[in-house]
Design a protein around this motif. Structure first.
Motif, PDB file in Angstrom:
ATOM      1  N   ALA A   1      -7.250   2.980  -4.797  1.00  0.00           N
ATOM      2  CA  ALA A   1      -7.710   2.845  -3.419  1.00  0.00           C
ATOM      3  C   ALA A   1      -9.103   2.228  -3.358  1.00  0.00           C
ATOM      4  O   ALA A   1      -9.404   1.412  -2.482  1.00  0.00           O
TER       5      ALA A   1
ATOM      6  N   ARG B   1       0.837  -1.195   0.000  1.00  0.00           N
ATOM      7  CA  ARG B   1       0.000   0.000   0.000  1.00  0.00           C
ATOM      8  C   ARG B   1       0.878   1.253   0.000  1.00  0.00           C
ATOM      9  O   ARG B   1       1.906   1.313   0.653  1.00  0.00           O
ATOM     10  N   GLN B   2       0.464   2.279  -0.725  1.00  0.00           N
ATOM     11  CA  GLN B   2       1.185   3.538  -0.765  1.00  0.00           C
ATOM     12  C   GLN B   2       0.271   4.658  -0.322  1.00  0.00           C
ATOM     13  O   GLN B   2      -0.890   4.733  -0.719  1.00  0.00           O
ATOM     14  N   ASP B   3       0.818   5.524   0.537  1.00  0.00           N
ATOM     15  CA  ASP B   3       0.034   6.663   1.030  1.00  0.00           C
ATOM     16  C   ASP B   3       0.084   7.809   0.027  1.00  0.00           C
ATOM     17  O   ASP B   3       0.873   7.816  -0.906  1.00  0.00           O
ATOM     18  N   ASP B   4      -0.740   8.806   0.281  1.00  0.00           N
ATOM     19  CA  ASP B   4      -0.771   9.976  -0.599  1.00  0.00           C
ATOM     20  C   ASP B   4       0.282  11.008  -0.219  1.00  0.00           C
ATOM     21  O   ASP B   4       0.331  12.086  -0.796  1.00  0.00           O
TER      22      ASP B   4
ATOM     23  N   MET C   1       2.580  12.689  -2.779  1.00  0.00           N
ATOM     24  CA  MET C   1       2.017  13.593  -3.792  1.00  0.00           C
ATOM     25  C   MET C   1       1.855  14.998  -3.241  1.00  0.00           C
ATOM     26  O   MET C   1       0.939  15.720  -3.601  1.00  0.00           O
TER      27      MET C   1
ATOM     28  N   LEU D   1      -2.286  11.794 -11.316  1.00  0.00           N
ATOM     29  CA  LEU D   1      -1.757  10.838 -10.350  1.00  0.00           C
ATOM     30  C   LEU D   1      -2.709  10.638  -9.177  1.00  0.00           C
ATOM     31  O   LEU D   1      -2.900   9.520  -8.699  1.00  0.00           O
ATOM     32  N   ARG D   2      -3.301  11.727  -8.706  1.00  0.00           N
ATOM     33  CA  ARG D   2      -4.256  11.619  -7.599  1.00  0.00           C
ATOM     34  C   ARG D   2      -5.490  10.816  -8.023  1.00  0.00           C
ATOM     35  O   ARG D   2      -6.016  10.014  -7.251  1.00  0.00           O
TER      36      ARG D   2
ATOM     37  N   GLU E   1      -5.625   8.504 -10.320  1.00  0.00           N
ATOM     38  CA  GLU E   1      -5.248   7.090 -10.416  1.00  0.00           C
ATOM     39  C   GLU E   1      -5.093   6.470  -9.034  1.00  0.00           C
ATOM     40  O   GLU E   1      -5.472   5.319  -8.802  1.00  0.00           O
ATOM     41  N   SER E   2      -4.538   7.248  -8.103  1.00  0.00           N
ATOM     42  CA  SER E   2      -4.373   6.750  -6.740  1.00  0.00           C
ATOM     43  C   SER E   2      -5.719   6.502  -6.073  1.00  0.00           C
ATOM     44  O   SER E   2      -5.909   5.502  -5.376  1.00  0.00           O
TER      45      SER E   2
END
Length: 438
Positions: free
Chosen positions: A34, A5-8, A11, A26-27, A29-30
């Motif tokens: 999620a 898992r990757q946090d925001d 960004m 990017l946001r 897509e994130s």
């Protein structure tokens, strides 16, 4: 999808006119990823992923007509249509055929099944773990194969079987009728002779192509070990341990020191080091593991540790320079007796070491290209500073401290050093080695 898992937090870069649009994408897509991970473990997980990848993303691509002016546009897939078609399919996702390409319906069934399997595995971990692709992981391989097959139908790409997908995704290069295969076959043939104790039939075999030779596979007899070589005479023994949870590394060190007083002396001395692979277990400057048990150090049966003598001063036996490799095994119990806490066996298989022949220095000028030195002699050859036709000074003394006691001038060519111009060379001979260096 099944990775870490990757946090925001990554960004939070400063937004300006150049990267604002990129950060926005990017946001998005994130956030989309999620939503997929949030659905993991639910009955709708496969549907959510399918509609995002094979429906929503494809619809977005189709909304850009300029992209498809000169090539075939992709085909948008419908989850409900494929699910209805799968009701009449006899395809078994638990045992898919690996050598034939899947139909669109079969690929959908396998995708749905493996997505659920991987999500269940990840959800059961309960610690936010991840699943990395492994070609030998059946669920991961079948998921990738099904996804690739569905995308091939979307973009009109030729279908591949699961076996072909495994070869591509696992970067497997077939080795049939290649040099690697030939060499592997020769290795197995030699290995069979070794395990069947037919060492006299073993040969050094290699592949060498030469247009002037009719044979490409050549062989030659095995060279016998050099009785004075510390490399090809490495000693392999078996260390039998009765209780790995009770025996400490310190017990092993003490046992090795005790052997020095028996007929099974390994000539290791007091200053030794013990390693397992690249892991240092013990030396005089690192004794942290002395009180730890073999079990705590993960030195179970089948592990191999290497013991090396560190102090090589005044070594008289060649065996002292040869490391000892101990293979850890369980205890041997015979006739109902109690096993020893520690025992080393295999001394009968340890090769004999021939003493090093003492080098001698010839009083007459040698005719060959080599200098011979007597025990404890030191000879230093230095070029004449005037460069007088290769005239050199040879200092010959009983030890290095008396280096200036005896002087004799000889030409470089007389003592085996040849060349257009003199070079500085130093030759030192001790009781166990002779070295010459520029």
């Amino acid at each position: 999808l099944f990775g870490e898992r990757q946090d925001d937090e990554d960004m939070t870069a400063e937004e300006d006119a150049e990267n604002m649009e990129e950060l926005k994408q990017l946001r998005e897509e994130s956030m989309a990823l999620a939503k997929l991970t949030e659905a993991m473990g639910s009955p709708e997980f496969a549907r959510v992923v399918f509609e995002k990848v094979f429906s929503g993303d494809i619809a977005r691509l189709l909304s850009m007509p300029d992209m498809w002016k000169h090539r075939q546009p992709p085909t948008q897939l419908d989850y409900d249509e494929l699910e209805s078609a799968a009701l009449g399919s006899d395809f078994d996702p638990t045992s898919p055929g690996t050598h034939t390409a899947m139909s669109l319906t079969d690929a959908f069934v396998l995708f749905k099944y493996t997505a659920g399997r991987l999500a269940q595995r990840l959800d059961s971990d309960g610690q936010g773990g991840s699943i990395s692709f492994d070609k030998d992981d059946e669920d991961a391989l079948n998921f990738v194969a099904a996804t690739a097959s569905l995308r091939s139908y979307v973009f009109g790409i030729d279908q591949t079987s699961i076996f072909e997908t495994k070869a591509m995704a696992g970067n497997i290069i077939p080795a049939i009728a290649t040099t690697n295969a030939v060499v592997a076959g020769m290795m197995v043939t030699q290995a069979i002779m070794v395990v069947s104790e037919q060492m006299s039939r073993c040969h050094t075999a290699y592949v060498s192509y030469n247009s002037k030779r009719s044979r490409s596979v050549l062989s030659e007899p095995l060279a016998t070990p050099n009785p004075t070589c510390a490399v090809c005479r490495r000693r392999y023994l078996t260390l039998r341990v009765a209780d790995l949870s009770r025996t400490t590394l310190g017990d092993v060190v003490d046992y090795l020191h005790m052997l020095a007083e028996t007929e099974n002396n390994l000539y290791l001395g007091e200053d030794i080091s013990i390693v397992e692979g690249s892991r240092i277990l013990y030396d005089l400057d690192f004794e942290d593991n002395m009180e730890k048990s073999m079990e705590e150090l993960d030195l179970g049966r089948g592990r191999m540790i290497t013991v090396t003598r560190e102090d090589l001063d005044d070594v008289e036996n060649v065996a002292a320079t040869v490391p000892v490799v101990l293979s850890i095994a369980g205890p041997r119990v015979e006739d109902g007796g109690q096993p020893l806490d520690l025992d080393i066996e295999g001394f009968g298989l340890v090769p004999e070491f021939a003493p090093l022949p003492p080098p001698t220095i010839d009083e007459a000028a040698p005719s060959g290209d080599q200098l011979h030195f007597a025990d404890d002699d030191v000879a230093v050859v230095v070029d004449d500073s005037d460069g007088d036709e290769g005239l050199a000074t040879l200092n010959h003394a009983e030890n290095v401290n008396d280096i200036s006691d005896e002087l004799a001038k000889r030409k470089l060519s007389d003592i085996g050093i040849r060349g257009e111009s003199p070079v500085k060379r130093r030759a030192v001979a001790t009781d166990d080695e002779t070295t010459i260096s520029e």
